[in-house]
Enzyme design. Sequence first.
Site, PDB file in Angstrom:
ATOM      1  N   ARG A 191       0.827  -1.211   0.000  1.00 56.31           N
ATOM      2  CA  ARG A 191       0.000   0.000   0.000  1.00 56.31           C
ATOM      3  C   ARG A 191       0.858   1.256   0.000  1.00 56.31           C
ATOM      4  O   ARG A 191       1.985   1.240   0.493  1.00 56.31           O
ATOM      5  CB  ARG A 191      -0.953   0.017   1.199  1.00 56.31           C
TER       6      ARG A 191
ATOM      7  N   CYS B 133      -5.280  21.916   4.241  1.00 58.34           N
ATOM      8  CA  CYS B 133      -6.245  21.278   5.133  1.00 58.34           C
ATOM      9  C   CYS B 133      -7.276  22.337   5.480  1.00 58.34           C
ATOM     10  O   CYS B 133      -6.980  23.526   5.420  1.00 58.34           O
ATOM     11  CB  CYS B 133      -5.589  20.832   6.434  1.00 58.34           C
TER      12      CYS B 133
ATOM     13  N   CYS C  80      -3.891  21.722  12.262  1.00 60.56           N
ATOM     14  CA  CYS C  80      -3.835  21.225  13.637  1.00 60.56           C
ATOM     15  C   CYS C  80      -2.464  21.539  14.221  1.00 60.56           C
ATOM     16  O   CYS C  80      -1.440  21.282  13.576  1.00 60.56           O
ATOM     17  CB  CYS C  80      -4.064  19.721  13.667  1.00 60.56           C
TER      18      CYS C  80
ATOM     19  N   ARG D 275       2.922  16.432  10.009  1.00 58.41           N
ATOM     20  CA  ARG D 275       3.491  16.950   8.758  1.00 58.41           C
ATOM     21  C   ARG D 275       3.599  18.464   8.760  1.00 58.41           C
ATOM     22  O   ARG D 275       3.447  19.107   7.727  1.00 58.41           O
ATOM     23  CB  ARG D 275       2.654  16.475   7.568  1.00 58.41           C
TER      24      ARG D 275
ATOM     25  N   LYS E 236       4.050   1.548  11.693  1.00 56.74           N
ATOM     26  CA  LYS E 236       3.233   1.538  12.909  1.00 56.74           C
ATOM     27  C   LYS E 236       3.434   0.255  13.697  1.00 56.74           C
ATOM     28  O   LYS E 236       3.327  -0.833  13.149  1.00 56.74           O
ATOM     29  CB  LYS E 236       1.766   1.670  12.529  1.00 56.74           C
TER      30      LYS E 236
HETATM   31  C1  PLP Z   1      -0.180   4.599   8.146  1.00 56.35           C
HETATM   32  C2  PLP Z   1       0.446   4.353   6.857  1.00 56.35           C
HETATM   33  C3  PLP Z   1      -0.143   3.462   5.943  1.00 56.35           C
HETATM   34  C4  PLP Z   1      -1.416   2.697   6.245  1.00 56.35           C
HETATM   35  O1  PLP Z   1      -1.238   1.817   7.305  1.00 56.35           O
HETATM   36  P1  PLP Z   1      -2.419   0.853   7.774  1.00 56.35           P
HETATM   37  O2  PLP Z   1      -1.902   0.212   9.001  1.00 56.35           O
HETATM   38  O3  PLP Z   1      -2.633  -0.108   6.627  1.00 56.35           O
HETATM   39  O4  PLP Z   1      -3.625   1.688   7.999  1.00 56.35           O
HETATM   40  C5  PLP Z   1       0.505   3.266   4.741  1.00 56.35           C
HETATM   41  N1  PLP Z   1       1.659   3.897   4.450  1.00 56.35           N
HETATM   42  C6  PLP Z   1       2.242   4.750   5.304  1.00 56.35           C
HETATM   43  C7  PLP Z   1       3.524   5.397   4.926  1.00 56.35           C
HETATM   44  C8  PLP Z   1       1.647   5.010   6.535  1.00 56.35           C
HETATM   45  O5  PLP Z   1       2.226   5.870   7.384  1.00 56.35           O
HETATM   46  S1  SF4 Z   2      -3.268  16.577  11.334  1.00 61.03           S
HETATM   47 FE1  SF4 Z   2      -2.097  17.781   9.809  1.00 61.03          FE
HETATM   48  S2  SF4 Z   2      -2.617  16.836   7.840  1.00 61.03           S
HETATM   49 FE2  SF4 Z   2      -4.205  16.183   9.310  1.00 61.03          FE
HETATM   50  S3  SF4 Z   2      -5.861  17.704   9.109  1.00 61.03           S
HETATM   51 FE3  SF4 Z   2      -4.526  18.381  10.781  1.00 61.03          FE
HETATM   52  S4  SF4 Z   2      -3.069  19.804   9.806  1.00 61.03           S
HETATM   53 FE4  SF4 Z   2      -4.010  18.583   8.171  1.00 61.03          FE
END
Ligand code: PLP
Ligand code: SF4
Length: 389
Positions: A134, A143, A147, A152, A355
């Site tokens: 993925r 956005c 936040c 980011r 994660k």
């Molecule tokens: C969080 C993330 C995903 C998606 O992770 P899931 O555990 O499948 O929800 C995919 N790529 C990156 C770089 C991420 O940080």
């Molecule tokens: S956490 Fe960052 S990327 Fe997500 S909605 Fe808030 S400002 Fe935008």
Amino acid sequence: MSGYSPDFKDVPKTIAARFKPVGKGPFHDVPDAQWYDWKWQLQHRITDIAELGRYINLSPEEIAGHEAGRDVFKIGITPYYVALMDRDDPLCPVRMQATPHPQEMISHPSDMEDPLAEDRDMPVKGLTHRYPDRVLFYMTQDCAMFCRHCTRKRKVANPHTAADDAQVQGCIDYIRRTPSVRDVIVSGGDALAVSDDRLEKILAQIRDIPHVEIIRIATRTPCTMPMRITDELVAMLKKYHPIFLNTHFNHPKEATAEAFAALRKIAGAGIPIGNQMVLLKGINDDAETVMKLNHAMLMMQVKPYYIYQCDPTFGNYHFRTPVSKGIEIIKSLRGFTSGLAVPYYVIDAPGGGGKVPILPEYVKSWENGVIVVRNFRGDEYTYIEPNQD
Ligand SMILES: *Cc1c(COP(=O)(O)O)cnc(C)c1O
Ligand code: SF4
């Protein structure tokens, strides 16, 4: 008038009664046709501290925070989210997510500019490919609301880093030539900070790639600008099923009638919704608040998906909690409430490890086929494994 209205026509009364409308608060003069139009909300974002001071009573910290950090991380708040704030209390959990604080400018040794190494794992500009199957596709750096705890921060709110057409095309070409990618997360910034037309052009191209199975939309708009979820938007999204949507609510106060109206529209289009909460000191770092939030999310047809340990981004130090806090929260959910209300608590491993789920210790010992487990009340039970000879 756009296709959003906060009505609850066919929601059972007992459930509808739990969700209070925010209304317009200090913006009471704005006509409905504008208030419920997401483009009006976006165009009227509050980006200036003096203007914000007309709607809430600013604290000296908020003013000083703005002075110190205005060139680093801008303010950007929708009128809707301002209306949700407590006018007088700077510790309001909604306000703390949106208004600046001088702590944001104090650096700590653990801070990193790009804690998740998202830029390192970029095979093409604008796309992170870290896991086998993925990808994370950044289609905008904008956005609805900026936040204060954003991971980011280095990019979001910076108009010079918006994805242009060539960059978007580069990402789509990468997905097309990479058959292992079966799940595309359309993110940002916020995937719904762009127009329906722009989003549809991208979705149509992704959906045309035979090896892509699911598409996920990452957006905080149901929380910060629920008017974004119009009939037209969901009718468009439905064409590209299977679509999933992940959103970001951090506090039960955000579970409003307006948010509910947006989320049920999405759910009604057959789009499963997940919530990605960020654990934030002084905002949601107690079990009772998280349980209340997760119960509200379930009533709004949203499955709590992740609780993120706050990333070590520069400017986030004052929001970070000890990891024991997250474990304690999971411990007080599991068993005590619906399994559906128990998300995974994860640390997004700094340096780009991905994660990692962090769990309370439920296995007490495991030897010679005898496993001793502790249940949610702390009582011990033994399970004998089958003989494997
Ligand atoms: C969080 C993330 C995903 C998606 O992770 P899931 O555990 O499948 O929800 C995919 N790529 C990156 C770089 C991420 O940080
Ligand atoms: S956490 Fe960052 S990327 Fe997500 S909605 Fe808030 S400002 Fe935008």
